[in-house]
Motif scaffolding. Structure first.
Motif, short mmCIF file in Angstrom:
data_model
loop_
_atom_site.label_atom_id
_atom_site.label_comp_id
_atom_site.label_asym_id
_atom_site.label_seq_id
_atom_site.Cartn_x
_atom_site.Cartn_y
_atom_site.Cartn_z
N ALA A 140 0.82 -1.21 0.00
CA ALA A 140 0.00 0.00 0.00
C ALA A 140 0.86 1.27 0.00
N ARG A 141 2.08 1.17 0.57
CA ARG A 141 2.94 2.36 0.69
C ARG A 141 4.18 2.24 -0.20
N ARG A 142 4.15 1.30 -1.14
CA ARG A 142 5.34 1.02 -1.94
C ARG A 142 5.87 2.26 -2.65
N ALA A 143 5.01 3.04 -3.27
CA ALA A 143 5.47 4.22 -4.01
C ALA A 143 6.20 5.19 -3.09
N GLU A 144 5.66 5.39 -1.90
CA GLU A 144 6.30 6.28 -0.92
C GLU A 144 7.66 5.75 -0.50
N PHE A 145 7.71 4.47 -0.16
CA PHE A 145 8.97 3.87 0.29
C PHE A 145 10.02 3.89 -0.82
N GLY B 112 13.75 5.53 -0.98
CA GLY B 112 14.89 4.64 -1.15
C GLY B 112 15.71 4.99 -2.38
N ILE B 113 15.06 5.26 -3.49
CA ILE B 113 15.76 5.61 -4.72
C ILE B 113 16.55 6.90 -4.54
N GLU B 114 15.96 7.87 -3.86
CA GLU B 114 16.67 9.12 -3.60
C GLU B 114 17.95 8.88 -2.80
N ASN C 269 19.62 -4.05 -0.77
CA ASN C 269 19.38 -2.62 -0.93
C ASN C 269 18.26 -2.32 -1.91
N ASP C 270 17.23 -3.16 -1.95
CA ASP C 270 16.11 -2.82 -2.80
C ASP C 270 15.46 -1.54 -2.28
N PRO C 271 15.07 -0.64 -3.16
CA PRO C 271 14.62 0.70 -2.75
C PRO C 271 13.48 0.71 -1.76
N CYS C 272 12.56 -0.24 -1.86
CA CYS C 272 11.40 -0.24 -0.96
C CYS C 272 11.85 -0.48 0.48
N TYR C 273 12.71 -1.45 0.68
CA TYR C 273 13.24 -1.75 2.02
C TYR C 273 14.07 -0.59 2.55
N VAL C 274 14.93 -0.05 1.71
CA VAL C 274 15.76 1.09 2.11
C VAL C 274 14.89 2.26 2.54
N GLY C 275 13.90 2.60 1.72
CA GLY C 275 13.03 3.73 2.04
C GLY C 275 12.21 3.50 3.28
N ALA C 276 11.67 2.29 3.44
CA ALA C 276 10.85 1.99 4.63
C ALA C 276 11.69 2.12 5.90
#
Length: 409
Positions: free
Chosen positions: A74-79, A83-85, A243-250
């Motif tokens: 549900a929050r993937r885009a946010e995470f 993470g990408i940044e 280091n997948d972006p979703c995990y990093v961002g979350a």
């Protein structure tokens, strides 16, 4: 250190036997032995007389939930945006724990050199680099990658990467460092020797990775690069995403000092360590430490109370790791069968435990953090550990999961 200084030091700690064969050694062997004696952390030897170090009691354990897959989706885009940044700014490095040999798998080489392919060569190291490259390709930024080896496998590991052109990874972003070694002792605290000029040494456990990284001189490099987070992961999980972006961002958005990838347990008695709270701080309780009540306790919705197993993929805030570096980390003392030379210089290979090894564990690094994001992953997509030759968590089961994920073998 010269002979006189070494003699005084070993006499101080009751370790005179370390110089027993001095007169039989050549100059090079003598220099090597003196350097080993000079490097010994003598404070470890006192720990074998401290039973709390051998049979440490756990604090008050409580279940710890997780950021579960539905909420992550549900929050993937946010995470992912966060993470990408961070990844584009090279704020997140990675550390591969690769100090072990593949002995249990019939491979007398570094475990990462295991060929998991069937119709073509596909090495563990290669597959992990491919997984990191997925993130590099997506973000356009290389991830600083630090590979921890051991004295026994460093040369083989470095040469293997070079021979395979680093599997397509940028050589400028890969560093190798050797794990710190500690002596093994008999039950009386006497340091064992595996040769007339060689102390019996073993790696200091997977919890020693950050101190070993710092002693290798890479901490300053990390800070100069602007790295703020380090992900640490093991060599044997051929499917894990690094280091997948979703995990990093979350993890970053959680405000926690660390994150831990976890899988929902397949069964109450699955042999995985479980992320929990111990005296209010994040911790990991091993499967063999869990009581029957802990194993079977369930929440109102029917899920296991202790439901999320760790896979040794953690993300730590670098500044917190540095703050904790000089704090006393728990040292675990474990009984082992340790080859040694006897008083005549003959090699003995015991069939039963005959002494102790000293280890630090990465799970204790988690417990030193004030909080930890428990991040659920899909085990069929990210969890294929190779620990055995056959059966559960084996090369056979890993190959099946690789095929399920569309990997050509």
């Amino acid at each position: 250190m010269n002979y006189t200084e070494a003699k005084a030091l070993v006499e101080q700690y009751g370790q005179e036997h370390l110089l027993r064969f001095w007169d039989e050694l050549n100059e090079s062997e003598r220099e090597g032995l003196l350097s080993q004696i000079a490097a010994v952390d003598w404070s470890l030897l006192s720990l074998i007389h401290d039973q709390s170090a051998i049979t440490a009691e756990r604090g008050h354990l409580e279940p710890l939930g997780a950021l579960e897959i539905p909420e992550i989706e549900a929050r993937r885009a946010e995470f992912e945006a966060c993470g990408i940044e961070a990844l584009k700014a090279e704020k997140v490095g990675a550390v591969l724990l690769a100090g072990g040999q593949g002995t249990r798998l019939g491979l007398d080489k570094p475990k990462g050199m295991l060929d998991v392919g069937v119709t073509r060569p596909l090495y563990l190291f290669e597959r992990l680099i491919q997984n990191i490259m997925d993130v590099v390709d997506r973000t356009g930024a290389w991830i600083p990658l630090y590979v921890m080896t051991s004295q026994k496998n460093n040369d083989d590991t470095v040469n293997f990467f070079r021979e395979h052109n680093y599997f397509g990874y940028s050589e400028d972003y890969i560093r190798f460092f050797i794990q710190e070694m500690v002596p093994s002792v008999d039950y009386d605290g006497k340091i064992l020797m595996e040769g007339k000029a060689q102390l019996s040494m073993s790696p200091n456990g997977n919890g020693g990775w950050f101190l070993s990284l710092a002693k290798a001189g890479y901490l300053d490099e990390l800070k100069a690069r602007g790295v703020e987070w380090l992900t640490v992961f093991s060599v044997d999980n051929v499917l894990q995403r690094i280091n997948d972006p979703c995990y990093v961002g979350a993890t970053i958005l959680s405000g926690c000092d660390c994150g831990a990838k976890v899988v929902r347990k397949a069964a109450p008695d699955e042999r995985v360590g479980v992320l929990c709270l111990e005296d209010g701080r994040p911790s990991i309780v091993e499967y063999y430490e869990m009581t029957e009540e802990m194993l079977t306790s369930r929440k109102e919705n029917g899920d296991l109370s202790y439901n999320f197993g760790v896979i040794l993929n953690y993300m730590f805030r670098l500044s917190t790791l540095e703050d904790n570096m000089n704090k006393n980390m728990q040292v675990h003392i474990v009984e082992k069968k340790i080859p040694y030379i006897d008083g005549n210089g003959d090699l003995q290979k015991p069939e039963a435990p005959n002494g102790y090894k000293f280890e630090t564990l990465v799970l204790d690094m988690v417990h030193m953090m004030k909080d930890c994001l428990s991040y659920e992953i899909d085990r069929h997509y990210e969890f294929a550990p190779i620990k055995n030759r056959e059966g559960v968590d084996s090369l056979v089961s890993a190959r099946e999961l690789l095929r399920e994920n569309g990997v050509e073998l």
